[in-house]
Write a protein that holds these residues in place. Structure first.
Motif, mmCIF file in Angstrom:
data_model
loop_
_atom_site.group_PDB
_atom_site.id
_atom_site.type_symbol
_atom_site.label_atom_id
_atom_site.label_comp_id
_atom_site.label_asym_id
_atom_site.label_seq_id
_atom_site.Cartn_x
_atom_site.Cartn_y
_atom_site.Cartn_z
ATOM 1 N N UNK A 1 70.932 60.491 19.542
ATOM 2 C CA UNK A 1 69.735 59.999 20.489
ATOM 3 C C UNK A 1 70.047 58.113 20.878
ATOM 4 N N UNK A 2 69.140 58.067 21.701
ATOM 5 C CA UNK A 2 69.600 56.257 22.373
ATOM 6 C C UNK A 2 68.851 55.245 21.478
ATOM 7 N N UNK A 3 69.343 54.689 20.276
ATOM 8 C CA UNK A 3 68.975 54.305 19.632
ATOM 9 C C UNK A 3 70.529 53.903 19.022
ATOM 10 N N UNK A 4 70.039 52.777 18.193
ATOM 11 C CA UNK A 4 70.584 51.733 17.818
ATOM 12 C C UNK A 4 71.527 52.206 16.156
ATOM 13 N N UNK B 1 68.597 53.306 13.107
ATOM 14 C CA UNK B 1 66.990 53.553 13.543
ATOM 15 C C UNK B 1 66.219 55.009 14.001
ATOM 16 N N UNK B 2 66.814 55.645 14.424
ATOM 17 C CA UNK B 2 66.188 56.923 14.745
ATOM 18 C C UNK B 2 66.243 57.189 13.307
ATOM 19 N N UNK C 1 67.391 45.064 14.533
ATOM 20 C CA UNK C 1 67.366 47.223 14.367
ATOM 21 C C UNK C 1 65.595 47.100 14.844
ATOM 22 N N UNK C 2 65.616 48.628 15.227
ATOM 23 C CA UNK C 2 63.677 48.176 14.952
ATOM 24 C C UNK C 2 63.150 50.100 14.116
ATOM 25 N N UNK C 3 61.888 50.161 14.809
ATOM 26 C CA UNK C 3 62.003 51.464 13.960
ATOM 27 C C UNK C 3 61.159 52.444 15.480
ATOM 28 N N UNK C 4 61.975 53.885 15.165
ATOM 29 C CA UNK C 4 61.651 55.298 15.704
ATOM 30 C C UNK C 4 61.582 56.332 14.674
ATOM 31 N N UNK C 5 60.457 56.172 14.439
ATOM 32 C CA UNK C 5 59.653 57.082 13.573
ATOM 33 C C UNK C 5 59.831 59.109 13.811
ATOM 34 N N UNK D 1 51.391 61.601 15.468
ATOM 35 C CA UNK D 1 51.686 61.347 16.644
ATOM 36 C C UNK D 1 52.507 62.492 17.431
#
Lengths: 129, 266
Positions: free
Chosen positions: B119-122, B137-138, B239-243, B248
């Motif tokens: 998946x295209x996250x870090x 992140x994922x 680094x961010x958040x993808x939950x 949702x």
């Protein structure tokens, strides 16, 4: 409701070259060879996982009001393209491009990790790629 | 065991603040004057893999000959695996559909270790003397890789397995086993069993490029091992958040997905 009356309506379908795309769930439900251009009013903003979506009230070529839902990428990815959760708000007038659903439903995809189609909000373009 | 892992994780985050000198030491080859001789030696041998690495979109299949999943049935599957593959309705590849039965997307199940790289996250690699942590992140998943140790003898199968690691020159080698069989191997619906054994080989192919060679060995599911290669670019994004949130996701499902799989409008 009167505030949502649209000033300008257009629905154009254009054939374009297929582009690589990545969405969390793939793009199998969309016709990625087509782009529709919607002109209308934003009625809902859903800035959340797994994908943002906007609901836009727009009329078709026959003048019938349609409630479109446009899928975007995830919040984190859209932020990295320069958008924020306030880039588009309810009531905004928008011109938006989208790849439409294959089954003819008023649903489309306007952005993934690899592309972001044109959005003009109250006359001002947002970042696209 | 799980409690111990949380302790490890907490310690690692604290220790990560100490990693800058460690990373510099690894890059320059200079030994720490404050450490013992054996510690200095171990640190100087560790390649610096720290940083935030961006996963490029694409590569839905782990078949080395077919990363886009155009011919997903060509991996050498056993009858056990083929039966599960045939039942899978994945989101990507030649079988890609919105009427999917991907447990990750229907139930917010953990994606499993191998799909975290799809998946295209870090993700970020955090190296300490005793452990390596990979923070994704994922789904905010994290992995503990215990360095220079044998696998635990007694553990329950898990989504991410039991990982041990070592350095071989410029390469971090991670050996993982102890998986459950609840996740898919990749985004085109290839299955794996609880006999899955993976070997990840991470090295810096360039200063801004991290290369992963991911070897899949699963005798219950595949008749021979295979190795997929992925390259990740150094990123400057925090680094961010993808939950994955079922509440949702439910809204998205009703307003987007369900409408696109309904019968065509007349």
């Amino acid at each position: 409701m009167r505030n949502r009356i649209l000033l300008v309506f257009s629905l154009a379908t254009t054939l374009i070259a297929a582009v690589p795309a990545f969405a969390h769930h793939g793009t199998a439900g969309y016709d990625m060879s087509k782009v529709v251009t919607l002109t209308g009013t934003v009625s809902k903003v859903q800035w959340s996982n797994p994908h943002i979506y906007y609901t836009i009230d727009a009329k078709d070529e026959s003048g019938n009001l349609q409630h479109w839902s446009l899928e975007m990428s995830a919040p984190l990815l859209l932020e990295r393209f320069g958008w924020t959760k306030d880039s588009i708000k309810e009531g905004d007038q928008v011109v938006a491009e989208a790849h439409p659903a294959k089954n003819g439903a008023p649903v489309g995809i306007s952005g993934t990790a690899t592309f972001l189609l044109k959005f003009v909000v109250n006359g001002k373009p947002l970042p696209s790629r | 065991m799980m409690r111990n892992r949380w302790v490890h994780f907490t310690v690692a985050i604290f220790a990560s603040s100490l990693l800058v000198p460690f990373a510099l030491c690894a890059q320059t080859g200079a030994a720490s004057k404050s450490g013992s001789a054996s510690q200095s030696s171990a640190k100087s041998q560790a390649p610096d893999l720290s940083g935030k690495w961006m996963i490029a979109p694409g590569g839905a299949s782990l078949d080395p000959a077919d990363p886009s999943g155009t011919h997903p049935d060509e991996l050498p599957m056993t009858p056990w695996a083929k039966q599960r593959f045939d039942a899978a309705k994945p989101p990507f590849g030649a079988k890609g559909t919105f009427a999917q039965n991907d447990p990750e997307q229907i139930y917010c199940d953990p994606p499993g270790m191998t799909r975290l790289y799809q998946y295209p996250w870090q993700f970020s690699i955090v190296q300490t003397a005793a452990d390596v942590y990979i923070l994704f992140e994922y789904t905010h998943a994290w992995r503990l890789i215990t360095m220079n140790q044998l696998h635990a003898k007694d553990f329950d199968p898990t989504w991410l397995g039991d990982s041990v690691g070592k350095y071989e020159g410029d390469t971090l080698v991670i050996d993982t086993t102890g998986f459950n069989d609840k996740s898919w191997l990749d985004n085109v619906g290839h299955p794996h069993s609880d006999q899955l054994h993976t070997v990840e080989r991470f090295r810096r192919a360039a200063q801004d490029t991290l290369q992963l060679q991911l070897t899949i060995e699963d005798p219950k599911a595949y008749t021979k091992p295979f190795t997929a290669v992925r390259n990740f670019k150094l990123s400057s994004f925090p680094l961010g958040e993808t939950m994955c949130s079922i509440s949702e996701d439910d809204s998205f499902q009703k307003n987007i997905m369900d409408k696109t799989v309904a019968a065509p409008s007349k």
